[in-house]
Scaffold this motif. Sequence first.
Motif, PDB file in Angstrom:
ATOM      1  N   TYR A 142       7.503  39.835  35.906  1.00  0.00           N
ATOM      2  CA  TYR A 142       6.398  40.784  35.745  1.00  0.00           C
ATOM      3  C   TYR A 142       5.240  40.044  35.065  1.00  0.00           C
ATOM      4  O   TYR A 142       5.334  39.666  33.896  1.00  0.00           O
ATOM      5  CB  TYR A 142       6.836  41.978  34.915  1.00  0.00           C
ATOM      6  N   VAL A 143       4.172  39.820  35.818  1.00  0.00           N
ATOM      7  CA  VAL A 143       3.095  38.970  35.324  1.00  0.00           C
ATOM      8  C   VAL A 143       1.751  39.677  35.478  1.00  0.00           C
ATOM      9  O   VAL A 143       1.641  40.740  36.107  1.00  0.00           O
ATOM     10  CB  VAL A 143       3.059  37.628  36.083  1.00  0.00           C
ATOM     11  N   MET A 144       0.722  39.038  34.894  1.00  0.00           N
ATOM     12  CA  MET A 144      -0.628  39.587  34.949  1.00  0.00           C
ATOM     13  C   MET A 144      -1.458  38.786  35.948  1.00  0.00           C
ATOM     14  O   MET A 144      -1.511  37.552  35.892  1.00  0.00           O
ATOM     15  CB  MET A 144      -1.260  39.547  33.558  1.00  0.00           C
ATOM     16  N   LYS A 145      -2.096  39.491  36.862  1.00  0.00           N
ATOM     17  CA  LYS A 145      -2.901  38.826  37.884  1.00  0.00           C
ATOM     18  C   LYS A 145      -3.997  37.954  37.276  1.00  0.00           C
ATOM     19  O   LYS A 145      -4.320  36.885  37.805  1.00  0.00           O
ATOM     20  CB  LYS A 145      -3.537  39.869  38.805  1.00  0.00           C
ATOM     21  N   SER A 146      -4.565  38.408  36.177  1.00  0.00           N
ATOM     22  CA  SER A 146      -5.703  37.689  35.601  1.00  0.00           C
ATOM     23  C   SER A 146      -5.318  36.270  35.190  1.00  0.00           C
ATOM     24  O   SER A 146      -6.077  35.319  35.416  1.00  0.00           O
ATOM     25  CB  SER A 146      -6.258  38.448  34.397  1.00  0.00           C
ATOM     26  N   PHE A 147      -4.122  36.111  34.592  1.00  0.00           N
ATOM     27  CA  PHE A 147      -3.695  34.781  34.169  1.00  0.00           C
ATOM     28  C   PHE A 147      -3.376  33.900  35.381  1.00  0.00           C
ATOM     29  O   PHE A 147      -3.693  32.712  35.401  1.00  0.00           O
ATOM     30  CB  PHE A 147      -2.472  34.876  33.257  1.00  0.00           C
ATOM     31  N   LEU A 148      -2.744  34.487  36.393  1.00  0.00           N
ATOM     32  CA  LEU A 148      -2.439  33.717  37.594  1.00  0.00           C
ATOM     33  C   LEU A 148      -3.714  33.311  38.322  1.00  0.00           C
ATOM     34  O   LEU A 148      -3.844  32.177  38.796  1.00  0.00           O
ATOM     35  CB  LEU A 148      -1.540  34.526  38.536  1.00  0.00           C
ATOM     36  N   ALA A 149      -4.648  34.241  38.421  1.00  0.00           N
ATOM     37  CA  ALA A 149      -5.901  33.956  39.114  1.00  0.00           C
ATOM     38  C   ALA A 149      -6.697  32.877  38.387  1.00  0.00           C
ATOM     39  O   ALA A 149      -7.325  32.016  39.020  1.00  0.00           O
ATOM     40  CB  ALA A 149      -6.733  35.226  39.242  1.00  0.00           C
ATOM     41  N   PHE A 150      -6.684  32.913  37.047  1.00  0.00           N
ATOM     42  CA  PHE A 150      -7.400  31.900  36.269  1.00  0.00           C
ATOM     43  C   PHE A 150      -6.754  30.533  36.451  1.00  0.00           C
ATOM     44  O   PHE A 150      -7.458  29.518  36.584  1.00  0.00           O
ATOM     45  CB  PHE A 150      -7.407  32.279  34.790  1.00  0.00           C
ATOM     46  N   SER A 151      -5.410  30.491  36.478  1.00  0.00           N
ATOM     47  CA  SER A 151      -4.701  29.221  36.615  1.00  0.00           C
ATOM     48  C   SER A 151      -4.745  28.687  38.036  1.00  0.00           C
ATOM     49  O   SER A 151      -4.626  27.488  38.262  1.00  0.00           O
ATOM     50  CB  SER A 151      -3.231  29.382  36.186  1.00  0.00           C
ATOM     51  N   SER A 152      -4.901  29.595  39.000  1.00  0.00           N
ATOM     52  CA  SER A 152      -4.874  29.200  40.412  1.00  0.00           C
ATOM     53  C   SER A 152      -5.981  29.911  41.181  1.00  0.00           C
ATOM     54  O   SER A 152      -5.722  30.803  41.986  1.00  0.00           O
ATOM     55  CB  SER A 152      -3.507  29.538  41.015  1.00  0.00           C
ATOM     56  N   PRO A 153      -7.241  29.498  40.966  1.00  0.00           N
ATOM     57  CA  PRO A 153      -8.357  30.192  41.644  1.00  0.00           C
ATOM     58  C   PRO A 153      -8.350  30.026  43.156  1.00  0.00           C
ATOM     59  O   PRO A 153      -8.835  30.896  43.881  1.00  0.00           O
ATOM     60  CB  PRO A 153      -9.596  29.533  41.022  1.00  0.00           C
ATOM     61  N   ASP A 154      -7.793  28.897  43.641  1.00  0.00           N
ATOM     62  CA  ASP A 154      -7.808  28.650  45.083  1.00  0.00           C
ATOM     63  C   ASP A 154      -6.654  29.319  45.819  1.00  0.00           C
ATOM     64  O   ASP A 154      -6.704  29.456  47.046  1.00  0.00           O
ATOM     65  CB  ASP A 154      -7.761  27.143  45.373  1.00  0.00           C
ATOM     66  N   PHE A 155      -5.614  29.721  45.095  1.00  0.00           N
ATOM     67  CA  PHE A 155      -4.452  30.317  45.767  1.00  0.00           C
ATOM     68  C   PHE A 155      -4.257  31.769  45.351  1.00  0.00           C
ATOM     69  O   PHE A 155      -4.492  32.692  46.128  1.00  0.00           O
ATOM     70  CB  PHE A 155      -3.184  29.514  45.476  1.00  0.00           C
ATOM     71  N   PHE A 156      -3.825  31.986  44.100  1.00  0.00           N
ATOM     72  CA  PHE A 156      -3.521  33.357  43.681  1.00  0.00           C
ATOM     73  C   PHE A 156      -4.773  34.231  43.597  1.00  0.00           C
ATOM     74  O   PHE A 156      -4.739  35.407  43.970  1.00  0.00           O
ATOM     75  CB  PHE A 156      -2.774  33.347  42.351  1.00  0.00           C
ATOM     76  N   ALA A 157      -5.869  33.671  43.105  1.00  0.00           N
ATOM     77  CA  ALA A 157      -7.095  34.478  43.022  1.00  0.00           C
ATOM     78  C   ALA A 157      -7.529  34.922  44.413  1.00  0.00           C
ATOM     79  O   ALA A 157      -7.922  36.075  44.623  1.00  0.00           O
ATOM     80  CB  ALA A 157      -8.199  33.684  42.345  1.00  0.00           C
ATOM     81  N   ALA A 158      -7.423  33.997  45.365  1.00  0.00           N
ATOM     82  CA  ALA A 158      -7.795  34.345  46.740  1.00  0.00           C
ATOM     83  C   ALA A 158      -6.826  35.363  47.325  1.00  0.00           C
ATOM     84  O   ALA A 158      -7.237  36.293  48.031  1.00  0.00           O
ATOM     85  CB  ALA A 158      -7.819  33.078  47.594  1.00  0.00           C
ATOM     86  N   MET A 159      -5.544  35.219  47.019  1.00  0.00           N
ATOM     87  CA  MET A 159      -4.549  36.144  47.556  1.00  0.00           C
ATOM     88  C   MET A 159      -4.731  37.548  46.990  1.00  0.00           C
ATOM     89  O   MET A 159      -4.655  38.540  47.717  1.00  0.00           O
ATOM     90  CB  MET A 159      -3.142  35.643  47.242  1.00  0.00           C
ATOM     91  N   PHE A 160      -5.017  37.639  45.687  1.00  0.00           N
ATOM     92  CA  PHE A 160      -5.162  38.954  45.059  1.00  0.00           C
ATOM     93  C   PHE A 160      -6.428  39.675  45.517  1.00  0.00           C
ATOM     94  O   PHE A 160      -6.553  40.891  45.353  1.00  0.00           O
ATOM     95  CB  PHE A 160      -5.172  38.815  43.538  1.00  0.00           C
ATOM     96  N   SER A 161      -7.360  38.920  46.087  1.00  0.00           N
ATOM     97  CA  SER A 161      -8.597  39.545  46.565  1.00  0.00           C
ATOM     98  C   SER A 161      -8.408  40.213  47.917  1.00  0.00           C
ATOM     99  O   SER A 161      -9.265  40.992  48.347  1.00  0.00           O
ATOM    100  CB  SER A 161      -9.711  38.496  46.669  1.00  0.00           C
ATOM    101  N   LEU A 162      -7.273  39.926  48.574  1.00  0.00           N
ATOM    102  CA  LEU A 162      -7.007  40.516  49.885  1.00  0.00           C
ATOM    103  C   LEU A 162      -6.391  41.902  49.724  1.00  0.00           C
ATOM    104  O   LEU A 162      -5.657  42.154  48.758  1.00  0.00           O
ATOM    105  CB  LEU A 162      -6.057  39.619  50.687  1.00  0.00           C
TER     106      LEU A 162
END
Length: 326
Positions: A31-51
């Motif tokens: 169970y994780v927070m999107k914000s931390f994943l998106a910050f650590s991985s802007p090219d992968f998780f941030a892009a995925m969470f925007s879909l």
Amino acid sequence: METPRSADSPFDPASHTPDVILRSSDNVDFYVMKSFLAFSSPDFFAAMFSLPQTQHDIPSPSGLHIVPVAEDSKALRILLLQCYPLDLQDEENDVIDIARAIVAARKYVMDIAEKRIEKILFSKALFLLERHPLHIYMPWLVIPSSHLSPSPELNHITGMDMYQLNECRHRCVKAIWDWYFKNKHGFEEQGPWGELVEEPYVWFDERSHKDRTSGQLCTFECTQVLRQDDWNLHPPDEEVIYNIYATPWWTAYFVGLMKAIELCPSKQTVLKFSEAYYDALRDSSSCTFCRLDGARHLDYFKGGFGWNVEAIVKKEISELEFQTSN
């Protein structure tokens, strides 16, 4: 299938305010927070969470979106800890799990996390070099040496250490080639009376192809394959050549896989060798016989071959370590 279980703190449902779940390959929910994943991985998780989410999303009792990942829970935990601003005590981790976390960080384009985990790996390396000097080489068989970033900790590794690393890699590659061509390349399944029955892979089963009276069928060809590795120890008059008699689509897949193994002789290489795998599925589907069992046999081969590669590597490292200590 095993029921998913929750990860330990700080990735359990009660920790922080999670808004997404990462499900590891061994069915552990983080169970994780999107914000931390998106910050650590802007090219992968941030892009995925925007879909937008789709109808294929996996439901969960908590109502959170579940994202399945290929990493197991040990490697995933190591990776995620480097994405959170937490002051945690150093955890005991196997060097192989740490190496897998580095591979995952590279896959998800987590540059900062990758550098942090590499420092952890090197700190473990100094400890293991004193007690099990060759055991520390196993992670380098998971990660190509050309992909390692410079680090001050490399000052602690001698020229002899690097020589032994190359020797270890060479021995593992040779042992994998030799093991494969000394086996029948078939596999065993449970018969109607509980006995083990050998069933050849479709790419070796020429008789069954000939028994087919209609449709498009594969040809069978003998291909000579030269074993090479990244050390190039064999002079021209001592080249090691293997003969493969099989369907062309299988030979192309296997030769490509072995070239990858020569760089990284590890189970992960077998399981993640995807591009040629999908090419093999596409090409095998044009054969009336291969399309029936090709995908199932390829998956069975990957699992069994990957397991044997891992066993061979461990055996070679143990033997080399024993020889070095005597």
